[in-house]
Design a protein around this motif. Sequence first.
Motif, mmCIF file in Angstrom:
data_model
loop_
_atom_site.group_PDB
_atom_site.id
_atom_site.type_symbol
_atom_site.label_atom_id
_atom_site.label_comp_id
_atom_site.label_asym_id
_atom_site.label_seq_id
_atom_site.Cartn_x
_atom_site.Cartn_y
_atom_site.Cartn_z
ATOM 1 N N PRO A 230 0.843 -1.200 0.000
ATOM 2 C CA PRO A 230 0.000 0.000 0.000
ATOM 3 C C PRO A 230 0.882 1.256 0.000
ATOM 4 C CG PRO A 230 -0.514 -1.427 1.879
ATOM 5 C CD PRO A 230 0.777 -1.890 1.304
ATOM 6 N N LEU A 231 0.454 2.247 -0.760
ATOM 7 C CA LEU A 231 1.116 3.561 -0.744
ATOM 8 C C LEU A 231 0.034 4.565 -0.364
ATOM 9 C CD1 LEU A 231 3.529 5.446 -1.406
ATOM 10 C CD2 LEU A 231 2.678 5.551 -3.723
ATOM 11 N N GLN A 232 0.235 5.244 0.745
ATOM 12 C CA GLN A 232 -0.799 6.154 1.240
ATOM 13 C C GLN A 232 -0.503 7.592 0.852
ATOM 14 O OE1 GLN A 232 -2.659 5.343 5.132
ATOM 15 N NE2 GLN A 232 -0.754 4.285 5.585
ATOM 16 N N ALA A 233 -1.546 8.378 0.763
ATOM 17 C CA ALA A 233 -1.403 9.809 0.544
ATOM 18 C C ALA A 233 -2.560 10.490 1.243
ATOM 19 C CB ALA A 233 -1.408 10.134 -0.941
ATOM 20 N N LEU A 234 -2.453 11.790 1.437
ATOM 21 C CA LEU A 234 -3.548 12.497 2.079
ATOM 22 C C LEU A 234 -3.596 13.947 1.605
ATOM 23 C CD1 LEU A 234 -2.654 13.123 5.823
ATOM 24 C CD2 LEU A 234 -1.021 12.226 4.208
ATOM 25 N N VAL A 235 -4.756 14.561 1.769
ATOM 26 C CA VAL A 235 -4.899 15.979 1.407
ATOM 27 C C VAL A 235 -5.443 16.745 2.596
ATOM 28 C CG1 VAL A 235 -5.240 15.639 -1.058
ATOM 29 C CG2 VAL A 235 -7.221 15.695 0.445
ATOM 30 N N SER A 236 -5.088 18.031 2.609
ATOM 31 C CA SER A 236 -5.562 18.913 3.673
ATOM 32 C C SER A 236 -6.880 19.552 3.249
ATOM 33 C CB SER A 236 -4.531 19.998 3.914
ATOM 34 O OG SER A 236 -4.570 20.918 2.844
ATOM 35 N N GLU A 237 -7.449 20.317 4.145
ATOM 36 C CA GLU A 237 -8.568 21.180 3.766
ATOM 37 C C GLU A 237 -8.073 22.151 2.702
ATOM 38 O OE1 GLU A 237 -11.052 21.528 7.890
ATOM 39 O OE2 GLU A 237 -9.533 23.009 7.491
ATOM 40 N N PRO A 238 -8.952 22.570 1.790
ATOM 41 C CA PRO A 238 -8.513 23.511 0.752
ATOM 42 C C PRO A 238 -8.156 24.873 1.355
ATOM 43 C CG PRO A 238 -10.675 22.583 0.251
ATOM 44 C CD PRO A 238 -10.355 22.192 1.642
ATOM 45 N N VAL A 239 -7.051 25.419 0.884
ATOM 46 C CA VAL A 239 -6.650 26.771 1.293
ATOM 47 C C VAL A 239 -6.316 27.573 0.042
ATOM 48 C CG1 VAL A 239 -5.835 26.249 3.611
ATOM 49 C CG2 VAL A 239 -4.297 25.918 1.664
ATOM 50 N N LYS A 240 -6.148 28.870 0.208
ATOM 51 C CA LYS A 240 -5.807 29.712 -0.941
ATOM 52 C C LYS A 240 -4.428 29.320 -1.470
ATOM 53 C CE LYS A 240 -8.810 33.520 -0.164
ATOM 54 N NZ LYS A 240 -8.994 34.923 0.166
ATOM 55 N N PRO A 241 -4.122 29.654 -2.728
ATOM 56 C CA PRO A 241 -2.841 29.223 -3.310
ATOM 57 C C PRO A 241 -1.652 29.650 -2.466
ATOM 58 C CG PRO A 241 -4.265 30.138 -4.985
ATOM 59 C CD PRO A 241 -4.956 30.368 -3.672
ATOM 60 N N ILE A 242 -0.847 28.664 -2.070
ATOM 61 C CA ILE A 242 0.374 28.972 -1.315
ATOM 62 C C ILE A 242 1.583 28.208 -1.847
ATOM 63 C CG2 ILE A 242 -0.251 27.271 0.478
ATOM 64 C CD1 ILE A 242 1.247 29.271 2.438
ATOM 65 N N LEU B 102 -2.752 4.515 10.327
ATOM 66 C CA LEU B 102 -2.723 5.956 10.551
ATOM 67 C C LEU B 102 -1.344 6.446 10.976
ATOM 68 C CD1 LEU B 102 -4.645 8.403 10.632
ATOM 69 C CD2 LEU B 102 -4.937 7.979 13.061
ATOM 70 N N HIS B 103 -0.588 5.601 11.666
ATOM 71 C CA HIS B 103 0.690 6.109 12.182
ATOM 72 C C HIS B 103 1.655 6.481 11.051
ATOM 73 C CE1 HIS B 103 2.966 2.272 11.745
ATOM 74 N NE2 HIS B 103 1.799 1.732 11.944
ATOM 75 N N LEU B 104 1.466 5.866 9.868
ATOM 76 C CA LEU B 104 2.331 6.256 8.743
ATOM 77 C C LEU B 104 1.921 7.614 8.185
ATOM 78 C CD1 LEU B 104 2.881 2.824 7.077
ATOM 79 C CD2 LEU B 104 4.593 4.297 8.103
ATOM 80 N N GLN B 105 0.613 7.898 8.225
ATOM 81 C CA GLN B 105 0.176 9.236 7.809
ATOM 82 C C GLN B 105 0.721 10.284 8.773
ATOM 83 O OE1 GLN B 105 -4.100 9.140 7.453
ATOM 84 N NE2 GLN B 105 -4.007 7.182 6.397
ATOM 85 N N GLU B 106 0.775 9.938 10.055
ATOM 86 C CA GLU B 106 1.356 10.860 11.032
ATOM 87 C C GLU B 106 2.806 11.169 10.697
ATOM 88 O OE1 GLU B 106 0.430 8.689 14.657
ATOM 89 O OE2 GLU B 106 -0.663 10.448 15.378
ATOM 90 N N HIS B 107 3.542 10.125 10.280
ATOM 91 C CA HIS B 107 4.938 10.309 9.871
ATOM 92 C C HIS B 107 5.024 11.291 8.706
ATOM 93 C CE1 HIS B 107 7.566 7.674 12.105
ATOM 94 N NE2 HIS B 107 6.638 6.750 12.103
ATOM 95 N N ASN B 108 4.152 11.083 7.714
ATOM 96 C CA ASN B 108 4.170 11.945 6.526
ATOM 97 C C ASN B 108 3.941 13.400 6.911
ATOM 98 O OD1 ASN B 108 4.209 9.478 5.364
ATOM 99 N ND2 ASN B 108 2.305 9.673 4.218
ATOM 100 N N VAL B 109 2.924 13.603 7.738
ATOM 101 C CA VAL B 109 2.563 14.963 8.122
ATOM 102 C C VAL B 109 3.676 15.581 8.975
ATOM 103 C CG1 VAL B 109 0.900 16.326 9.419
ATOM 104 C CG2 VAL B 109 0.098 14.528 7.907
ATOM 105 N N ALA B 110 4.264 14.777 9.853
ATOM 106 C CA ALA B 110 5.359 15.288 10.680
ATOM 107 C C ALA B 110 6.517 15.749 9.802
ATOM 108 C CB ALA B 110 5.831 14.200 11.648
ATOM 109 N N ALA B 111 6.791 14.976 8.751
ATOM 110 C CA ALA B 111 7.893 15.338 7.848
ATOM 111 C C ALA B 111 7.584 16.647 7.134
ATOM 112 C CB ALA B 111 8.117 14.217 6.836
ATOM 113 N N ILE B 112 6.342 16.812 6.693
ATOM 114 C CA ILE B 112 5.959 18.053 6.015
ATOM 115 C C ILE B 112 6.080 19.249 6.967
ATOM 116 C CG2 ILE B 112 3.973 19.306 5.028
ATOM 117 C CD1 ILE B 112 5.353 17.317 3.101
#
Lengths: 416, 111
Positions: free
Chosen positions: A258-270, A310-320
Amino acid sequence: MKYSAISLFANALSGHKKWPVQFPDKEPKKEYDAIIVGGGGHGLGAAYYLAKRYGITNVAVLEKGWIGGGNTGRNTTIIRSNYLFDESAAMYDHAVDLWDGLGQELNYNLMFSKRGVLMLAHNVHDVQSFQRHVHANRLNGVDNKWLSPEECKAFCPPLDISPHRRYPVMGGALQMRAGTARHDSVAWGYARAASKLGVDIIQNCKVIGIRRDADGAVEGVETEKGYIASKKIGVSAAGNTSVVMEMAGLRFPLESYPLQALVSEPVKPIMPCVVMSNAVHAYISQSDKGELVIGAGTDQYTSYSQRGPLHLQEHNVAAICEIFPIFKRQRMLRSWGGIVDVTPDRSPIVGKTPVKGLYVNCGWGTGGFKATPGAADMLAYTVAHDAPHKINAPFNLDRFVGGRLIDEAAAAAVAH
Amino acid sequence: MFEIHCPYCNEKRPEIEFAYAGEAHYVRPTAKEQSEMSDEDWSRYMFIRDNKRGEHAERWWHNAGCNMFFNAIRNTVTDKFVMTYKMGLPPRTDKQIDAARRTDAKEKASS
């Protein structure tokens, strides 16, 4: 119907209620000149190129679910070709060449945006290896240039380049021809264009067996909708390639993760570009809807479940958050997982198989989306000519016996 | 996150304590066998793995716990562990896997 400003205007007059179906959902015929197993971008593209470039229009695409519902709809839509080895550079750059103008060719808005992919270097080893990449790419005619930390900041303002960070930005490699595209449109665009050329797109039609004649050559496939005959079968089944190949008695050097990805709430272009970091292990871009699209590496264990922990998504977000502290209070909206088929050398297998009439396009691992048009064209070429093109010839199955691996594993295993 | 039963600790522990360690019961050919092996056989040993859709025998490593390797049967479609067993035990038979599945269902029904 050709999509244009005029057709948009004409349909606006009828309240947008009379748009024709983009491609009909067909029932299978008894026999086809070629069958493509897998209705993702790669498979639909292969059917399109078979009809468009190689003159085989009696083609069916068999999809077990709905088209584009597999990895084509489950990636992070990044397109780039800054690979280290000559073979990979030729393959991925062929795809990037085809991405150019593909929207026009398919008469479909793919929202292909060459916004640039910036790969960050955080330590001396990164700097050396990325500079090597830049030089290797330039020798292969692939655009890639080296940026200082200040130039990285100027190109991507949300970046924090303070030298006091745990992972300081020491520079970056920027490919300007790289970017993103709307992944669903790629599947729909290819499906519509292929359908127009006479290709049958058959959904909810899982392949359950491959029938072979006395000499071992393929005769056709058993499906949920009955037996369909064809002397040529191209398999483009991504994470489920091992399952399909086993029907022909073949064992492939693949493991499905499995390769996971996620998106945030939409925000203005940044985020003006795609940013990747191998050392901190994540990548990020912003969709046109405004969501920050975040991904990283595969999960640790093999699976076909299309989800991950979920803990892998936490890793991804922590890295970002490590690279972009500005996003620390950004809330995440949704996540998903796709099943990627990974080869031992992290390079794909595109070509013939030991079974006559059976062709394969697999092993793209975590980086299949970017290659969609190139892989599709190469599979179509191989199916039509019963021989690989010179671009996909090195990506054969025999390399795992002969030892001529295309070892992108060290160069590109993390950030796709 | 999984809860994985470590057969050495004999308790269920959270997944983050464990690392996946590939297909189980994979035997490295001896030096003599290697010297006599064909390229095809060597390739099979090096690169071909049982990429099963369904119940899969695999190794796990309790690296943040007792640090022992053990084997497991896990369904790769549901990610559910059917059973775990100690290293060195022979591959599980269909009968043993079936029995484990039944005990698991019974435990669930009684809890």
